[in-house]
Design a protein around this motif. Structure first.
Motif: not given
Length: 564
Positions: A96-111
């Motif tokens: 909870n409350q921890v933000i993780v950055s995903v550095v990659d080829d994108g992220l499906d934010i609607r999944h």
């Protein structure tokens, strides 16, 4: 050894494709615009939700396939050989409350299994189109969404899979869809929203399967330095990095050594934790790269003596996009998910998710605390492996496994009485020693030896850089070893197969020096294995030449010691 210079056909293990051949044409432009409008407003006004998760009162339809979270031998693996997260979840700890950055080829934010865990306070970054929306652009991109699912697929929502930290939040950085990635792009990817980001997951790196040296750029290093110094309100962003999938250029039954994680100048940088991969039996995946820079290992698809074993179940890009169009090559009929994610690409986000559990319970820990807690809490997997030894500070170390397997229960237990690191880090770059010592040709017995005495105010090593300069005309035939004053010996390089990534031909005798590969005759190796040791005293560098014809010298050596 001469066959390494001639007729080896190198099979590059490619665990996943970052291809970007076709743009997505079938998105609904109205729904996209509405989503982005709402997201933009949320970023301006919102705070992260308080999320709770109880594994005993929750279900996720594909969770039983996620052996990396709970291995009950459902696919023939070793019972309990997993990330050991259930005891932590049962304490109400879920990221909870921890933000993780995903550095990659994108992220499906609607999944459907990710959207609830997309950060509403940290802005994404799309370096392909310079927007704050990191969603995949190309129809076969999926990798970042698979990574995101391993970290933070929403737990207890009945559908799909579960992340290791099922209440943590994700922010995407779409870097890898760019056809040309500039060093300025790397920098922006490292520093995006670091004031809010606790962990940066990087399941990417230098090309695998070449046995080539890949130094990191100064701008990328600057980005990591800024993140560790200023990130998360001065506590520092924690960077986890995939160790690489290029160790084996042959077959499972007949391996050929190619890559080492120390040949990647990002994975061997002091500001990151390099993560290797182990399978469901706790042994090294044949493709996972070893190295003296390796920090730890986490679970992913492994192998037995002849075949690959069960891969990782996680989120895929939504619908027919991504890896699984619905039943593709024996994959799930539910096209929003895949059971074929693998490589150190999937081991790294598992480690990131476990670290998110730690930071949700102990948000005051800084990045140096986290690194050392991971090391001191790691479990000794594959205990019969002959490379296990103990360093001068009493830590178990192994070139294949670093300090061992990431273990959530051990990590949280050790954190409960951890004395915070409050001493500022000292970085002591020692003098360059230039012995110009010849390396005996085709000699695995005598070799060349350089003694490097160290006197420093540091009494506790956190990391060591070894800057090695040589004019030897065929670097891939060299064994380079370093022994600390405490007696810990580490391999920086081993004789290995090699292919030129620019010509796609085998490396050539007489023309594969460090300078040929990097543009400089000096290469920086990383040493994690000396954590906790006292650096004062005599360090010994030994170099052996494994094949005839090519010659050269140890021109210079320099140590840079990080510690307190």
């Amino acid at each position: 050894m001469n066959r390494m210079k001639t007729a080896i056909s190198i099979l590059v293990f490619v665990s996943l494709s970052f291809g970007n051949c076709r743009s997505v044409h079938n998105n609904d432009p109205f729904s996209d615009a509405l989503l982005y409008y709402l997201l933009f407003n949320a970023l301006a006004n919102a705070s992260e939700e308080n999320c709770s998760f109880s594994p005993t009162a929750s279900s996720d339809s594909l969770y039983s396939d996620q052996w990396h979270l709970q291995n009950i031998s459902q696919f023939g693996g070793t019972f309990g050989e997993d990330a050991n997260v259930n005891n932590v979840w049962n304490q109400g700890i879920s990221g909870n409350q921890v933000i993780v950055s995903v550095v990659d080829d994108g992220l499906d934010i609607r999944h459907e299994d990710l959207s609830s865990n997309i950060s509403v306070t940290a802005r994404g970054l799309n370096l392909l189109n310079n927007t704050i929306y990191p969603t995949h652009t190309y129809s076969n991109s999926f990798h970042g969404s698979a990574v995101g699912g391993v970290i933070a697929a929403r737990g207890g929502n009945v559908i799909g899979v579960r992340g290791a930290a099922p209440c943590s939040k994700l922010v995407g950085v779409n870097l890898l869809e760019k056809s040309t990635i500039y060093t300025s792009d790397e920098y922006r990817a490292m520093v995006n929203e670091t004031a809010r980001v606790s962990i940066s997951n990087n399941s990417w790196g230098s090309p695998d399967g070449y046995g080539w040296l890949w130094p990191s750029s100064a701008l990328w290093q600057q980005g990591v330095n800024e993140g560790t110094l200023k990130g998360k309100s001065g506590k520092g962003t924690v960077y986890v990095w995939a160790a690489g999938n290029g160790a084996n250029g042959g077959t499972i039954a007949s391996p050929i050594l190619v890559d080492n994680a120390n040949y990647d100048g990002q994975a061997n940088y002091y500001g990151v934790m390099a993560i290797g991969g182990i399978g469901q039996d706790g042994t090294k995946a044949n493709y996972s790269e070893s190295g003296a820079n390796l920090w730890a290992v986490a679970h992913t698809q492994g192998n037995n003596a002849t075949a690959y074993t069960t891969a990782i179940s996680t989120t895929d890009a939504t619908g027919a996009l991504g890896l699984n169009a619905g039943g593709t090559s024996g994959d799930y009929s539910q096209s929003n998910y895949t059971k074929k994610f693998n490589g150190t690409s999937s081991a790294t986000p598992l480690a990131a998710g476990v670290i998110a559990l730690l930071l949700s319970q102990y948000p005051d820990l800084n990045w140096r605390d986290v690194r050392e807690l991971v090391a001191y809490s790691a479990r000794q997997n594959d205990s019969g492996d002959t490379d296990w030894s103990m360093n001068g500070a009493g830590l178990n170390i192994n070139h294949k496994y670093g300090f061992g397997a990431v273990d959530a229960t051990n990590l949280l237990l050790n954190a409960s009485n951890w004395v915070r690191i409050s001493t500022p880090q000292i970085i002591d770059a020692k003098a360059i020693l230039s012995p110009n010592t010849p390396i005996p040709d085709n000699d695995l017995v005598t070799g060349a030896t350089v003694n490097y005495p160290v006197t420093t105010a540091i009494s506790y090593i956190e990391y060591v850089d070894v800057e090695f300069t040589s004019n030897h005309t065929y670097f891939p035939e060299l064994y380079i070893l370093i022994t600390s004053p405490s007696g810990t010996t580490s391999f920086l390089s081993e004789a290995h197969a090699c292919a030129n990534p620019y010509s796609n031909t085998l490396c050539t005798s007489g023309n594969t020096s460090i300078a040929t590969m990097t543009g400089s005759s000096t290469y920086r190796f990383g040493l994690a294995r000396n954590l906790g040791e006292n650096p004062n005293g005599n360090w010994i560098i030994r170099v052996y030449d494994a094949s005839a014809t090519d010659t050269g010298s140890i021109n210079s050596v320099r140590l840079r010691i990080y510690g307190r």
